[in-house]
Design an enzyme around this catalytic site. Structure first.
Site, PDB file in Angstrom:
ATOM      1  CD  GLU A 173      -2.833  -1.188   2.439  1.00 28.87           C
ATOM      2  OE1 GLU A 173      -2.662  -0.336   3.320  1.00 28.87           O
ATOM      3  OE2 GLU A 173      -3.700  -2.051   2.498  1.00 28.87           O
ATOM      4  CD  GLU A 389      -3.562  -5.907   4.006  1.00 34.37           C
ATOM      5  OE1 GLU A 389      -4.423  -5.081   4.415  1.00 34.37           O
ATOM      6  OE2 GLU A 389      -2.351  -5.710   4.092  1.00 34.37           O
TER       7      GLU A 389
HETATM    8  O1  IFM Z   1      -3.706  -3.478   9.237  1.00 38.68           O
HETATM    9  C1  IFM Z   1      -3.700  -2.866   7.980  1.00 38.68           C
HETATM   10  C2  IFM Z   1      -2.585  -3.410   7.128  1.00 38.68           C
HETATM   11  O2  IFM Z   1      -1.332  -3.239   7.741  1.00 38.68           O
HETATM   12  C3  IFM Z   1      -2.563  -2.702   5.795  1.00 38.68           C
HETATM   13  N1  IFM Z   1      -3.862  -2.746   5.158  1.00 38.68           N
HETATM   14  C4  IFM Z   1      -4.997  -2.341   5.955  1.00 38.68           C
HETATM   15  C5  IFM Z   1      -5.014  -3.097   7.268  1.00 38.68           C
HETATM   16  C6  IFM Z   1      -6.215  -2.665   8.111  1.00 38.68           C
HETATM   17  O3  IFM Z   1      -6.138  -1.304   8.386  1.00 38.68           O
END
Ligand code: IFM
Length: 492
Positions: A173, A389
Site C-alpha cells: 500500500e 488483504e
Molecule cells: O492493518 C492494515 C494493514 O497493515 C494494511 N492494510 C490495511 C489493514 C487494516 O487497516
C-alpha cells in the site's frame, strides 16, 4: 454453517486458486530488539505522546517472533494454501544498509522452511512500513538514496530466500504509507509536508522499479509484484463537478503508483495539480520507472463516494476523510500549498453510508472489491491479481465459552468472496484471496483496539483462540485444498 456451504464456495473457484491468510511483521512479531534487529521508524513514532491510541506499542504484539512454530501449526490446521507475511527490513539490515544480519535472515529462513514443510506457499512482502530509523535520519522515503537502499535490501533477501520463495511483493500500500506518513502525520514517520509527500511518491516509485530489477537480477524466475490499496470511486451526484472530483480521487488513490509502473507516466489529473519539479524526477526516470510487474496485489476495504463540495459536513470515507479533516479546509475544498506557490487541491468529498460500518468506521460494501477487480482488468488486461488483504474489525469479545462468535465477519467474507467469484466470471484473473488478518494485532495508530483477526489473541497471555469465522474459513480452505496442490506446487 456446514461444509455444504464451504464446498459450494470452493467449487466456484478454479483448482489453482489459493486461499490464504495475511499478517505483517511489525503488527505481529514483537521482539523488537532480538538478534540484532535495528530500530524502525515505528518505534520512534510510538514514543510520540498521543500518536497511538491508548499509548499502545508493538514491542510484544503477538510475540510471533518467538511463537512462529506454533503459529505455523495453527495456519496449517486452517488448511490455507498461502500465507502472506512481511519481512522486517531492520532485522535484515539494522541500519538500512550494509551487510546482512545473518540472525535476522535466519528467522525468515526458518519461517519459510516451516511453511513449505506444511505445504503452504510463503508469500512475503519486502516492505510493510517498518523503515529502518537510520534511513529516516538521512531523509527517509523523501530522499532519493532510499530507493537504492531498498534495491540492495531486496537483493540480499533474494540471495538467501530466492531459492525457496517463488512469489514476492515489493511494497504494501504505497499510497497509504506515503500519504499518512508524509502528508498527514498520522503514521510513521509522522511528517506533515506536501513537498516531502510528493518526493516520497517518486522515490517509492523508483524503489519499485529498482527493487523489481534487483530481484530479477538475482532470481530471474521469481514472480515479482506489489500490493496496492484500491477503492472504486463514485461521484456523489451526476453533476460535472462531482464527476471531475471523482476522476481526481481515482487518479490519486488508485493510480498514483500503478500508472507510472505500468505505463511510465503519472496520472494526468495528478500531474495537472502539482508542479512537476515537486516530484524531483531526474532525466531517465520516465524510462526507468516502467516495469513489467508479474502480478498486481490488491487490498480493498471500502469505496469512496466523492463530491466536489457542498455544505454537508460529510460522513466521509476513510482516506479522503483524513485529508479533509487533517488539513485546513477552506470553502469546501482542502488546499495544500505546494512548492512554487502552486496549489494541490483535493476537492471536498463525502461518503454516503448505505452499508453497515465496521469498527474502523468503514462502510461494508462488497461490490467495491468486485468493481476494483474489473477495473484492474480493464486497465491492465489479464494480469494475475492476488487479493492480499480482505477483512474487517468489529468490537467483539469472547462469549462465556471463551469463543468469539463473529457472525459479522463470516457475513463479510461470504459477501466479499462472492464478489470475487462474480468478478472472475467477468474476466478478472484472480489467483488468491487472503483474509486480513490471521490474528488480532497491532493496528498501527489505532493500537490493539480494532480486532481484525480470524483468531482472537489474548494479549496478556498470548493465547490464540479461533473465532467462529476461522472455523468457517477453514471449511472453505479444506474443501478447496484437495485440488490446490496440483496446479501451483503447494499442497498435499
Ligand atoms: O492493518 C492494515 C494493514 O497493515 C494494511 N492494510 C490495511 C489493514 C487494516 O487497516
Amino acid at each position: 454453517m456446514g461444509t455444504r456451504e464451504a464446498w459450494d464456495i470452493a467449487a466456484r473457484f478454479p483448482s489453482s486458486f489459493l486461499w490464504g491468510v495475511a499478517t505483517s511483521a511489525y503488527q505481529i512479531e514483537g521482539a523488537l530488539n532480538a538478534d540484532g534487529r535495528g530500530r524502525s521508524i515505528w518505534e520512534s513514532f510510538c514514543e510520540r505522546p498521543g500518536a497511538i491510541d491508548r499509548g499502545d506499542d508493538a514491542s510484544v504484539a503477538c510475540d510471533h517472533y518467538h511463537r512462529y512454530r506454533d503459529d505455523i501449526a495453527l495456519i496449517r490446521d486452517l488448511g490455507v494454501g498461502s500465507y502472506r507475511f512481511s519481512i522486517a527490513w531492520p532485522r535484515i539490515q539494522p541500519t538500512g544498509q550494509g551487510a546482512a544480519n545473518r540472525a535476522g535472515l535466519a528467522f525468515y529462513e526458518r519461517l519459510v522452511d516451516g511453511l513449505l514443510e506444511a505445504g503452504i506457499r510463503p508469500f512475503p512482502t519486502l516492505y510493510h512500513w517498518d523503515l529502518p530509523q537510520a534511513l529516516e535520519d538521512t531523509g527517509g522515503w523523501a530522499a532519493r538514496d532510499t530507493a537504492a537502499r531498498f534495491a540492495d535490501y531486496t537483493a540480499l533477501v533474494m540471495q538467501v530466500l530466492g531459492d525457496r520463495v517463488d512469489h514476492w511483493a515489493l511494497f504494501n500500500e504505497p499510497f497509504i504509507f506515503t500519504s499518512r506518513g508524509y502528508l498527514l502525520g498520522r503514521y510513521a514517520p509522522g511528517r506533515r509536508s506536501l513537498p516531502d509527500f510528493l518526493r516520497a511518491v517518486h522515490v517509492v516509485t523508483m524503489a519499485h522499479a529498482d527493487g523489481f530489477r534487483a530481484a530479477k537480477a538475482v532470481r530471474p524466475s521469481a514472480q515479482v509484484g506489489s500490493v496496492f490499496a484500491m477503492a472504486p470511486c463514485e461521484p456523489a451526484t451526476d453533476c460535472d463537478d462531482d464527476r471531475a472530483a471523482t476522476a481526481y480521487a481515482d487518479a490519486v488513490f488508485n493510480r498514483l503508483f500503478t500508472a507510472p509502473l505500468f505505463t511510465g507516466r503519472y496520472p494526468q489529473p495528478f500531474l495537472d495539480s502539482i508542479p512537476l519539479k515537486a516530484l524531483a524526477m531526474r532525466p531517465g526516470d520516465t524510462e526507468r520507472m516502467r516495469v513489467p510487474l508479474d502480478f498486481l496485489g490488491v487490498n480493498t476495504y471500502y469505496r469512496l463516494v466523492v463530491s466536489s463540495g457542498g455544505d454537508n459536513r460529510p460522513d466521509l470515507p476513510y482516506f479522503l476523510f483524513d485529508v479533509l479533516s487533517d488539513q485546513r479546509t477552506t470553502g469546501g475544498h482542502a488546499d495544500f500549498s505546494a512548492p512554487g506557490g502552486n496549489i494541490l487541491r483535493i476537492e471536498n468529498a463525502f461518503g454516503r453510508s448505505e452499508g453497515k460500518r465496521t469498527a474502523m468506521g468503514w462502510e461494508i460494501w462488497p461490490r467495491a472489491l468486485h468493481d476494483v477487480l474489473l477495473s484492474i482488468t480493464r486497465d491492465y488486461g489479464a494480469i494475475p491479481i492476488e487479493i492480499c488483504e480482505s477483512g474487517c474489525a468489529f468490537d467483539e469479545s469472547p462469549g462465556t465459552d471463551g469463543v468469539v462468535h463473529d457472525q459479522g465477519r463470516i457475513a463479510y467474507h461470504r459477501a466479499h468472496i462472492a464478489a470475487v467469484a462474480e468478478a472472475m466470471q467477468g474476466g478478472a484473473n484472480v489467483r488468491s484471496y487472503h483474509a486480513w488478518s490471521l490474528y488480532d494485532n497491532f493496528e498501527w495508530a489505532s493500537g490493539y483496539r480494532p480486532r481484525f483477526g480470524l483468531a482472537h489473541v489474548d494479549f496478556a497471555t498470548q493465547r490464540r483462540t479461533l473465532k467462529d469465522s476461522a472455523h468457517w474459513y477453514r471449511d472453505i480452505c479444506r474443501a478447496a485444498r484437495g485440488n490446490v496442490g496440483a496446479a501451483v506446487g503447494y499442497g498435499d
